[in-house]
Design an enzyme around this catalytic site. Structure first.
Site, PDB file in Angstrom:
ATOM      1  N   LYS A 149      29.255  38.246  14.418  1.00  0.00           N
ATOM      2  CA  LYS A 149      28.161  37.332  14.762  1.00  0.00           C
ATOM      3  C   LYS A 149      27.072  37.375  13.699  1.00  0.00           C
ATOM      4  CE  LYS A 149      24.774  38.700  17.687  1.00  0.00           C
ATOM      5  NZ  LYS A 149      23.441  38.461  17.094  1.00  0.00           N
ATOM      6  N   ASN A 150      26.657  38.580  13.325  1.00  0.00           N
ATOM      7  CA  ASN A 150      25.518  38.704  12.410  1.00  0.00           C
ATOM      8  C   ASN A 150      25.857  38.290  10.975  1.00  0.00           C
ATOM      9  OD1 ASN A 150      23.967  39.495  14.507  1.00  0.00           O
ATOM     10  ND2 ASN A 150      23.684  41.620  13.852  1.00  0.00           N
ATOM     11  N   CYS A 205      10.388  39.346  21.766  1.00  0.00           N
ATOM     12  CA  CYS A 205      11.711  39.384  22.386  1.00  0.00           C
ATOM     13  C   CYS A 205      11.848  40.716  23.091  1.00  0.00           C
ATOM     14  CB  CYS A 205      12.816  39.146  21.369  1.00  0.00           C
ATOM     15  SG  CYS A 205      13.416  40.602  20.558  1.00  0.00           S
ATOM     16  N   ARG A 214       9.094  41.997  16.804  1.00  0.00           N
ATOM     17  CA  ARG A 214       9.947  41.358  15.797  1.00  0.00           C
ATOM     18  C   ARG A 214       9.242  40.225  15.047  1.00  0.00           C
ATOM     19  NH1 ARG A 214      16.039  40.880  17.968  1.00  0.00           N
ATOM     20  NH2 ARG A 214      16.522  41.015  15.776  1.00  0.00           N
ATOM     21  N   ASP A 229      22.030  48.641  16.529  1.00  0.00           N
ATOM     22  CA  ASP A 229      22.856  47.831  17.436  1.00  0.00           C
ATOM     23  C   ASP A 229      23.947  48.644  18.144  1.00  0.00           C
ATOM     24  OD1 ASP A 229      21.349  45.621  16.862  1.00  0.00           O
ATOM     25  OD2 ASP A 229      22.846  44.636  15.592  1.00  0.00           O
ATOM     26  N   ARG A 259      26.256  36.026  24.281  1.00  0.00           N
ATOM     27  CA  ARG A 259      25.648  35.735  22.983  1.00  0.00           C
ATOM     28  C   ARG A 259      26.376  36.473  21.868  1.00  0.00           C
ATOM     29  NH1 ARG A 259      20.096  37.769  22.618  1.00  0.00           N
ATOM     30  NH2 ARG A 259      20.605  37.233  20.495  1.00  0.00           N
TER      31      ARG A 259
HETATM   32  C1  UD1 Z   1      19.095  41.981  12.298  1.00  0.00           C
HETATM   33  C2  UD1 Z   1      20.259  41.810  13.243  1.00  0.00           C
HETATM   34  C3  UD1 Z   1      20.045  42.654  14.506  1.00  0.00           C
HETATM   35  C4  UD1 Z   1      19.781  44.112  14.132  1.00  0.00           C
HETATM   36  C5  UD1 Z   1      18.649  44.211  13.105  1.00  0.00           C
HETATM   37  C6  UD1 Z   1      18.442  45.618  12.576  1.00  0.00           C
HETATM   38  C7  UD1 Z   1      21.047  39.566  12.793  1.00  0.00           C
HETATM   39  C8  UD1 Z   1      21.178  38.169  13.269  1.00  0.00           C
HETATM   40  N1  UD1 Z   1      20.387  40.406  13.611  1.00  0.00           N
HETATM   41  O1  UD1 Z   1      17.930  41.480  12.956  1.00  0.00           O
HETATM   42  O2  UD1 Z   1      21.223  42.573  15.298  1.00  0.00           O
HETATM   43  O3  UD1 Z   1      19.416  44.827  15.287  1.00  0.00           O
HETATM   44  O4  UD1 Z   1      18.935  43.349  11.964  1.00  0.00           O
HETATM   45  O5  UD1 Z   1      19.627  46.096  12.017  1.00  0.00           O
HETATM   46  O6  UD1 Z   1      21.554  39.933  11.757  1.00  0.00           O
HETATM   47  N2  UD1 Z   1      10.217  43.293  10.475  1.00  0.00           N
HETATM   48  C9  UD1 Z   1       8.875  43.030  10.241  1.00  0.00           C
HETATM   49  N3  UD1 Z   1       8.529  41.819   9.696  1.00  0.00           N
HETATM   50  C10 UD1 Z   1       9.463  40.867   9.370  1.00  0.00           C
HETATM   51  C11 UD1 Z   1      10.840  41.154   9.613  1.00  0.00           C
HETATM   52  C12 UD1 Z   1      11.184  42.391  10.172  1.00  0.00           C
HETATM   53  O7  UD1 Z   1       8.009  43.858  10.511  1.00  0.00           O
HETATM   54  O8  UD1 Z   1       9.100  39.799   8.872  1.00  0.00           O
HETATM   55  C13 UD1 Z   1      10.614  44.601  11.085  1.00  0.00           C
HETATM   56  C14 UD1 Z   1      11.225  44.439  12.488  1.00  0.00           C
HETATM   57  O9  UD1 Z   1      10.250  44.340  13.483  1.00  0.00           O
HETATM   58  C15 UD1 Z   1      12.067  45.697  12.587  1.00  0.00           C
HETATM   59  C16 UD1 Z   1      12.537  45.924  11.141  1.00  0.00           C
HETATM   60  O10 UD1 Z   1      11.655  45.158  10.323  1.00  0.00           O
HETATM   61  O11 UD1 Z   1      11.283  46.787  12.981  1.00  0.00           O
HETATM   62  C17 UD1 Z   1      13.966  45.493  10.876  1.00  0.00           C
HETATM   63  O12 UD1 Z   1      14.162  44.162  11.367  1.00  0.00           O
HETATM   64  P1  UD1 Z   1      15.179  43.147  10.682  1.00  0.00           P
HETATM   65  O13 UD1 Z   1      16.120  43.914   9.807  1.00  0.00           O
HETATM   66  O14 UD1 Z   1      14.420  42.039  10.066  1.00  0.00           O
HETATM   67  O15 UD1 Z   1      15.989  42.596  11.935  1.00  0.00           O
HETATM   68  P2  UD1 Z   1      16.609  41.150  12.118  1.00  0.00           P
HETATM   69  O16 UD1 Z   1      16.995  40.576  10.799  1.00  0.00           O
HETATM   70  O17 UD1 Z   1      15.736  40.356  13.015  1.00  0.00           O
END
Ligand code: UD1
Length: 420
Positions: free
Chosen positions: A22-23, A116, A121, A304, A396
């Site tokens: 999925k990811n 969420c 996030r 995850d 999902r």
């Molecule tokens: C992706 C995965 C999700 C997984 C996560 C961490 C997908 C679709 N989803 O989510 O399944 O749990 O990686 O491995 O691939 N952060 C900020 N600011 C930002 C972006 C992120 O502070 O602009 C923080 C987040 O709150 C979190 C950390 O960075 O604490 C990592 O998040 P991130 O790697 O961005 O997760 P996703 O890409 O949303």
């Protein structure tokens, strides 16, 4: 709404075919925006989130043809660079259209995702990076509007390794003027898969899979055919299922090199694991050893898989500690597991678990995607019947999980809502 009913006690035996990730599929579908023409993706999992992102592409103007697990996305003519709230609120990954839309159209309007279940996030790092590449960012009425005639290469230093942020920048930078350096880039296998597809489209992305990615922008990209990598989280979930109740399962269609940390931790817990090129054999021990885990960005232990490992800890003989370092609120499954009889003490970001727990089946509520999987696993070791509600979370991210578990001998069924 449907529910899932599990009779505890059976051990999983046999072979199971793991679906596409999925990811990986979500960013790959968004990347088709960059390459006008008929893009073909194979090994695409038939999931709620994948449907949502395809719906979004259709809103943007793409023609989408579904022949699961093959999906054709024709992005020849896109005319509406907007991601509406109705879709973004159900799936945060919709934010991944931002980079590609600005790169191709010079403009994008995407709903802010809001909070969420597992934490705040934010998307501040995505926006800051696009700003560094020359984009103007405006927040209006719950939407972020990003404008730039042509993005230009920049040096992006992520303070935390963000998967989505790295993906958005990689896609945006592929059509930017000049060279972009991403420092402290996320290193997940899904990032490498995206880089491979972008390069096949004609992009110049180097270093994906390491913490420094260098993207040299090109003027245009072309449509391609690409196969989605296997889902390492689905695979990890079935590995835990196999480890419980002394099961024995062969996972097929997997890439063991994507699961190094999960395999290491399972071995430390006493689980026997044999890896081959694209399959993994898992044999559960008679006595599971307790363990300590801290979630980290890849190649560390994946957040995850945290909820699923909690169930393994509950089956272990002794005290285990699981620390969540990525998301601030990712223990929502704990109260549900406690209702089943688990002893779990959460202190700040660390959960202390005492096993072996005597779990009793009851009705529990899924709170997020991976939490739902942990409740199903808990149902496998619980005495009696467990009913898991709110299964839309599961839909999902897990393709045919009930059929796959039935195929391995689990006593599990999905009860449609009209029957209860
Ligand atoms: C992706 C995965 C999700 C997984 C996560 C961490 C997908 C679709 N989803 O989510 O399944 O749990 O990686 O491995 O691939 N952060 C900020 N600011 C930002 C972006 C992120 O502070 O602009 C923080 C987040 O709150 C979190 C950390 O960075 O604490 C990592 O998040 P991130 O790697 O961005 O997760 P996703 O890409 O949303």
């Amino acid at each position: 709404m449907d529910k899932i009913v599990i009779e505890g006690g059976s051990s999983l035996r046999g072979k199971v075919l793991i679906s596409g990730a999925k990811n990986a599929a979500l960013p790959l579908i968004c990347a088709t925006i960059l390459a006008p023409g008929k893009n073909i993706l194979t090994n695409v999992p038939r999931l709620g989130d994948v449907r949502t992102v395809l719906k979004l592409l259709a809103i943007i103007g793409a023609e989408v043809d579904l022949e699961w697990p093959r999906v054709v996305v024709d992005t020849s003519e896109l005319d509406n660079p907007v991601a509406p709230y109705e879709l973004v609120k159900t799936m945060r990954a919709a934010i991944l259209v931002l980079g590609p839309l600005v790169a191709r159209y010079g403009h994008a309007k995407v709903s802010l995702p809001g909070g969420c279940a597992i934490g705040a996030r934010p998307i501040n790092l995505h926006l800051k990076a696009l700003e560094a590449m020359g984009a103007t960012i405006e927040i209006k009425r719950g939407y972020v509007e990003v404008t730039c005639d042509r993005l230009r290469g920049a040096r992006i230093d992520f303070p935390v390794a963000t998967v989505g942020g790295t993906e958005n920048v990689m896609m945006a930078a592929s059509l930017a003027l000049g060279v972009t350096h991403i420092h402290n880039a996320a290193r997940e296998p899904e990032i490498e898969d995206l880089a491979n597809m972008l390069n096949a489209m004609g992009a110049k992305v180097e270093g994906a899979g390491t913490s420094t990615i260098v993207i040299t922008g090109v003027d245009s990209l072309h449509a391609v055919e690409h196969r989605v990598i296997p889902d390492r989280i689905e695979a990890g979930t079935f590995m835990i299922g196999a480890a419980l109740n002394q099961g024995e399962v062969e996972l097929q269609g997997v890439n063991p090199s994507h699961l190094t940390s999960v395999i290491d931790h399972l071995r430390r817990a006493g689980v026997t694991i044999e890896t081959r090129t694209d399959s993994i054999l898992v044999r559960g021990p008679s006595k599971i050893t307790p363990f300590e885990i801290v979630t980290e960005p890849h190649p560390g232990f994946p957040t995850d898989m945290q909820a699923q490992f909690m169930v393994l800890a509950l089956a272990a003989h002794g005290k285990s500690i699981i620390t969540e370092s990525i998301f601030e609120n990712r223990f929502m499954h704990v109260p549900e597991l406690v209702r089943m009889g688990a002893q779990i003490d959460v202190q700040s970001r660390a959960a202390h678990l005492l096993g072996p727990a005597f779990l009793e089946g009851t009705t529990v509520m899924a709170t997020d995607l991976r939490a739902s999987a942990s409740l199903i696993l808990a149902g496998l070791i619980a005495e009696g019947t467990t009913q898991v509600l709110r299964v839309y979370h599961l839909d999902r991210g897990y393709e045919n999980i009930v059929d796959k578990l039935q195929g391995l001998g689990a006593r599990i069924s999905r009860v449609p809502s009209e029957l209860f």
